[in-house]
Enzyme design. Structure first.
Site, PDB file in Angstrom:
ATOM      1  N   HIS A   1      28.862  30.517 -17.399  1.00  0.00           N
ATOM      2  CA  HIS A   1      28.789  30.747 -18.842  1.00  0.00           C
ATOM      3  C   HIS A   1      29.102  32.176 -19.251  1.00  0.00           C
ATOM      4  O   HIS A   1      28.904  32.526 -20.415  1.00  0.00           O
ATOM      5  CB  HIS A   1      27.398  30.406 -19.375  1.00  0.00           C
ATOM      6  CG  HIS A   1      27.025  28.967 -19.276  1.00  0.00           C
ATOM      7  ND1 HIS A   1      27.193  28.074 -20.311  1.00  0.00           N
ATOM      8  CD2 HIS A   1      26.517  28.253 -18.250  1.00  0.00           C
ATOM      9  CE1 HIS A   1      26.771  26.883 -19.927  1.00  0.00           C
ATOM     10  NE2 HIS A   1      26.356  26.967 -18.671  1.00  0.00           N
TER      11      HIS A   1
ATOM     12  N   LYS B   1      23.678  34.202 -34.581  1.00  0.00           N
ATOM     13  CA  LYS B   1      23.778  34.095 -33.121  1.00  0.00           C
ATOM     14  C   LYS B   1      22.969  35.243 -32.549  1.00  0.00           C
ATOM     15  O   LYS B   1      22.520  36.115 -33.306  1.00  0.00           O
ATOM     16  CB  LYS B   1      25.228  34.211 -32.680  1.00  0.00           C
ATOM     17  CG  LYS B   1      25.944  35.443 -33.302  1.00  0.00           C
ATOM     18  CD  LYS B   1      27.392  35.574 -32.861  1.00  0.00           C
ATOM     19  CE  LYS B   1      28.327  34.640 -33.565  1.00  0.00           C
ATOM     20  NZ  LYS B   1      29.019  33.712 -32.718  1.00  0.00           N
ATOM     21  N   ARG B   2      22.759  35.263 -31.202  1.00  0.00           N
ATOM     22  CA  ARG B   2      22.085  36.412 -30.609  1.00  0.00           C
ATOM     23  C   ARG B   2      22.784  37.707 -31.022  1.00  0.00           C
ATOM     24  O   ARG B   2      23.998  37.730 -31.207  1.00  0.00           O
ATOM     25  CB  ARG B   2      22.070  36.287 -29.085  1.00  0.00           C
ATOM     26  CG  ARG B   2      21.127  35.230 -28.564  1.00  0.00           C
ATOM     27  CD  ARG B   2      19.689  35.518 -28.897  1.00  0.00           C
ATOM     28  NE  ARG B   2      19.211  36.646 -28.126  1.00  0.00           N
ATOM     29  CZ  ARG B   2      18.277  36.577 -27.180  1.00  0.00           C
ATOM     30  NH1 ARG B   2      17.689  35.433 -26.907  1.00  0.00           N
ATOM     31  NH2 ARG B   2      17.886  37.647 -26.516  1.00  0.00           N
TER      32      ARG B   2
ATOM     33  N   LYS C   1      29.318  40.688 -29.555  1.00  0.00           N
ATOM     34  CA  LYS C   1      29.487  39.742 -30.670  1.00  0.00           C
ATOM     35  C   LYS C   1      29.813  40.461 -31.983  1.00  0.00           C
ATOM     36  O   LYS C   1      30.198  39.854 -32.961  1.00  0.00           O
ATOM     37  CB  LYS C   1      28.225  38.881 -30.827  1.00  0.00           C
ATOM     38  CG  LYS C   1      27.944  38.001 -29.596  1.00  0.00           C
ATOM     39  CD  LYS C   1      26.646  37.218 -29.766  1.00  0.00           C
ATOM     40  CE  LYS C   1      26.216  36.465 -28.524  1.00  0.00           C
ATOM     41  NZ  LYS C   1      26.873  35.148 -28.346  1.00  0.00           N
TER      42      LYS C   1
ATOM     43  N   THR D   1      29.227  28.084 -29.436  1.00  0.00           N
ATOM     44  CA  THR D   1      29.029  26.712 -29.898  1.00  0.00           C
ATOM     45  C   THR D   1      28.631  26.728 -31.374  1.00  0.00           C
ATOM     46  O   THR D   1      28.856  25.742 -32.081  1.00  0.00           O
ATOM     47  CB  THR D   1      27.938  25.996 -29.070  1.00  0.00           C
ATOM     48  OG1 THR D   1      26.828  26.893 -28.909  1.00  0.00           O
ATOM     49  CG2 THR D   1      28.456  25.593 -27.714  1.00  0.00           C
TER      50      THR D   1
ATOM     51  N   LYS E   1      29.531  24.330 -34.756  1.00  0.00           N
ATOM     52  CA  LYS E   1      28.557  23.760 -35.698  1.00  0.00           C
ATOM     53  C   LYS E   1      28.896  24.151 -37.133  1.00  0.00           C
ATOM     54  O   LYS E   1      28.782  23.337 -38.051  1.00  0.00           O
ATOM     55  CB  LYS E   1      27.143  24.210 -35.325  1.00  0.00           C
ATOM     56  CG  LYS E   1      26.695  23.669 -33.975  1.00  0.00           C
ATOM     57  CD  LYS E   1      25.503  24.439 -33.407  1.00  0.00           C
ATOM     58  CE  LYS E   1      25.363  24.187 -31.914  1.00  0.00           C
ATOM     59  NZ  LYS E   1      24.447  25.143 -31.271  1.00  0.00           N
TER      60      LYS E   1
END
Ligand code: T68
Length: 831
Positions: A374, A565-566, A571, A673, A677
């Site tokens: 991952h 998200k985290r 990110k 992911t 969504k």
């Protein structure tokens, strides 16, 4: 209703006969019974929690029939079974999902209405099991849902953490962690199985002896002993009879060991040992911390893997088949390297405990396991310091050495003149103090290795696992992630789900490709209207939630631009902030500018030990504080941090988004992911060519995706060519103005020191290439604003996004795993 077929007389009668019927009237009676007999309450004195518990037990009773029938069907048919080994699961609230799976949402609503109760209020009361950090744990939960829905025999194995992911509070703009208390009121969904328990040994030393038949035997003289007890949670398939099993292990003291201490008169010592044993499953480790060297984390991994493999061996023994056929019964998936000690543990169990010879055991082991990677982030690739590994798992270290010796002997034949390559391939990293590389053990010990998006899989084979790709190209596969449309569309967005069903029939809920039927409606003005209404309802609901929660007033008519998200530098939540500050500067300089109103929402937790991520949260809140009360903004720009982002909150966030921020540095996000969504709920994506964004863009069409920034190869080249972020800062006035405002303390009451570490990093190293992508990002955001001004165009793009997201169902992902990796088929459970 047709008569139910029963496979055996031992199964309780079908639901139509009994107190577990599914009609509103039976549900109401059962609810009242449970309220009285389990909670000890009358309706008049019941608390919210009493009502939640009573309803949950009512639903659980109805799952038990299917659960028992499923187990019985599997027993009779002895099918190959998937064992998903994962240190994390993030299932989200159970109650609503189980109502949905059983098809009794409406009947339950009616039953409660008859008692003057509101189903949604009861649902809202559930404290979700936060047994994971983020995407990896949530993927495991989506996969469990799809496995059951596709009627695949499967067990999810993991750890029953007493404390899951921390709760996040925001105080003075900073993240503050408080402990998770999900078990405080009890957990109606689990069944404790005291009879299903296993001993787990650790420490000590090994003795190599010759037995009476002249065979070499290894005895592990362990130093410590624990016990794992099974806690089972049903996982119901949607619209099918299958109810699979999530089996989580809780660590307890092994009684016989305590007993010896007790006999020596040390009662208090015995109890203390019991407490110490329980610490193994006490708390989930937050990710992004330097785990290497954390003994308790290694203990957790070994503990749950050993219990799970012993359980699989127990189940296997009931089939009467010879042990060398273990792999014919089970396909075990390693969800990242966290369960990888399973390779050595299965070898130990088969060779030391069951007397198989090495080659037979190795054959069974390799055919049992497969490994999902991952992450490409080097700091996240697990390796255990050898001294620690030797101390905790002395026998396993011997086994790892033997696996490695045989593997490297083969490799030396293949590469006789390449010792550097042999060193790179070795399961042991020889750099002092020496390490066990878990990704290497997983790669050698299984029959398949997969990445979680096409780009990620390609990069896996050309970077971190390149040497393995060179030797076994056929072992590598791509399995692009997916998400369950049951939780993330039907439950999260009932209005949109109803609209889809009205347009397409309800087949899409189990065959998401059918959403393609929407393409023909993308330009239909009446349909577009209803689409926008459905979106507006979810936006208003989120706005109301935020108003009630934190007193934030946001306008549902504004563009909801969301990054949830985290929090992590790769990110790039702070790139999003640079855009926000740029918009702020523009409006300050031209207060009458005609820009569409935007609400920029952030949600996500930072690892407690990750200072830079926590500083980013502080910056988000600091910018929000200034922007939201500046009269010049005139409601055209709002910034909101949604606290305590978890599955429940996520279900209210995805449906409310207009714009989904998927802006990681290309090459760093394995898949993502959340991107799926959001898009599945009709948000448009602004994103880089990273992870599954690449495939989402291909699927929805480049015209329906806001692409910007360097791609993965360009990112590598940019760094290699001597990247100088400062030069970019000097060259772009808007960028300079945004950075200067942050650096100068404008968002920190004049304190120029507060955000200095963040600014220094951006201007000095900028490892995640924010400045390189800034201009492209801001220009792309301008294109977003243009598109938003044209509602018909925007809505058309949103409809086409949903229409083309079918392949991102976790049903598709699981079907691929079943076909290409696990070689398993459905085993239908009759009603
Ligand atoms: C995520 N990984 C990936 N890790 O970042 C994401 N890590 O791109 C991908 O979509 C998702 O996995 C599913 O494949 C994680 O979530 C962790 O949570 C984690 C936990 C413990 C240790 C390391």
């Amino acid at each position: 209703m047709p008569a139910r077929k029963q496979s055996s007389g031992t199964v309780p009668p079908g639901p139509e006969h009994t107190r577990t019927g599914l009609s509103a009237e039976t549900l109401r009676q059962a609810f009242l019974d449970n309220l009285f007999y389990i909670q000890g309450r009358f309706p008049e004195i019941a608390t919210d929690d009493d009502r939640y518990q009573a309803l949950s037990y009512t639903v659980r009773d109805r799952l038990l029939h299917r659960w028992v029938r499923t187990i019985q069907a599997y027993k009779e048919r002895d099918p190959r079974t998937v064992c998903y080994l994962s240190a994390e699961y993030l299932p989200g609230p159970h109650l609503a999902n189980n109502l949905l799976s059983l098809g009794i949402v409406d009947a339950t609503r009616e039953a409660l209405r008859g008692l003057g109760l509101d189903l949604d209020a009861i649902l809202d009361h559930e404290e979700e099991p936060g047994l994971g950090n983020g995407g990896l744990g949530r993927l495991a939960a989506c996969f469990m849902d799809s496995l059951a829905t596709l009627e695949i025999p499967a067990i999810g194995y993991g750890i029953r953490y007493e404390y899951g992911i921390f709760d996040q509070k925001i105080q003075d703009g900073w993240q503050v962690e408080t402990s998770d208390t999900w078990l405080h009121y009890g957990n109606p969904w689990e069944v404790r199985r005291p009879g299903i328990c296993y001993d787990v040994r650790i420490g000590g030393r090994t003795e190599h002896v010759t037995d009476e038949h002249g065979r070499l035997r290894v005895h592990w003289r362990h130093a410590d002993l624990f016990r794992g007890v099974a806690y089972d949670t049903p996982v119901a398939g949607y619209g099918v009879e299958t109810v699979n099993l999530l089996r989580l292990w809780r660590a307890e003291a092994a009684e016989d060991f305590d007993f010896t201490v007790f006999n020596q008169g040390d009662y208090v010592g015995a109890v203390m040992r019991k407490v110490r044993s329980e610490t193994i499953s006490k708390v989930l480790y937050p990710n992004d911390e330097a785990d290497s060297g954390k003994r308790l984390r290694l203990l957790q991994q070994y503990f749950f893997v050993s219990c799970s493999l012993q359980d699989m061996l127990r189940i296997f023994a009931t089939t009467g088949r010879p042990l060398a056929e273990f792999h014919a019964k089970f396909a075990a998936q390693l969800n990242d390297t966290h369960p990888t000690i399973a390779v050595a543990e299965l070898m130990r169990l088969l060779v030391d405990e069951h007397g198989l010879d090495w080659d037979e055991a190795w054959q069974a082991t390799r055919h049992t396991f497969a490994y999902t990677n991952h992450t490409l982030l080097p700091e996240a690739l697990e390796k255990w310091p050898l001294p620690l590994f030797a101390d905790v798992l002395p026998r396993h270290l011997e086994i790892v050495y033997e696996i490695n010796r045989r593997f490297l002997d083969d490799m030396r034949l293949r590469y006789p003149d390449d010792p550097a390559r042999i060193a790179r391939l070795s399961i042991i990293d020889e750099t002092p103090p020496k390490y066990v590389r878990m990704a290497h053990l997983a790669s050698v010990g299984g029959h398949a290795i997969n990445g979680v998006a096409a780009l990620h899989t390609r990069l896996l084979g050309t970077t971190v696992l390149k040497d393995f790709h060179d030797i076994w190209p056929d072992k590598f596969q791509n399995k692009t992630n997916g998400v369950t449309p049951r939780r993330f569309l039907m439950l999260a967005n009932p209005g949109l789900a109803d609209l889809l069903t009205e347009a397409l029939g309800d087949g899409w809920t189990r065959d998401l490709e059918r959403l393609r039927g929407l393409e023909g409606l993308a330009d239909d003005p009446a349909f577009q209207d209803r689409w926008r209404q459905a979106k507006l309802i979810r936006k208003a609901a989120l706005a109301e939630r935020l108003r009630a929660g934190q007193g934030n007033a946001i306008d549902p008519a504004s563009l909801f631009d969301i990054q949830a998200k985290r929090i992590h530098e790769y990110k790039r939540q702070h790139l999003n902030l640079l855009h926000v500050v740029t918009l702020y500067n523009r409006l300050k300089h031209a207060p009458d500018a005609d820009v569409p109103a935007r609400t920029v929402l952030f949600g996500g937790k930072a690892a407690p030990g990750y200072a830079m991520a926590k500083l980013i949260i502080k910056l988000i809140n600091a910018v929000a504080e200034v922007v939201n009360r500046d009269p010049d903004m005139r409601d055209r720009l709002k910034v909101v941090f949604v606290p305590d982002y978890n599955v429940k909150v996520a279900q209210s966030v995805y449906p409310a988004a207009d714009l989904s921020e998927q802006i990681s540095t290309a090459g760093m996000e394995a898949s993502g992911t959340g991107n799926m969504k959001f898009s599945l709920n009709g948000a448009l994506t602004i994103g880089t060519l990273d992870g599954a964004n690449v495939e989402i863009r291909e699927a929805v069409g480049p015209d329906n995706f806001f692409l910007f920034g360097l791609d993965a190869d360009e990112a590598v080249r940019t760094r290699a060519a001597g990247y100088r972020p400062y030069a970019l800062y000097e060259r772009d006035p808007e960028l300079r103005a945004a950075v200067d405002l942050i650096a100068g303390g404008h968002f920190a009451h004049g304190d120029a020191g507060l955000f200095r570490p963040l600014v220094d990093h951006l201007l000095g190293r900028d490892d995640y290439l924010l400045l390189a992508d800034y201009r492209a990002y801001v220009d792309c955001q301008d294109r977003v604003a243009d598109a938003w001004r044209d509602p018909a165009r925007w809505t058309r793009m949103a409809i086409l996004n949903v229409a083309r997201m079918g392949r991102f169902s976790s049903d598709r992902a699981i079907a691929e795993y079943c076909r290409d990796i696990w070689n398993v088929a459905p085993a239908r459970v009759d009603g």
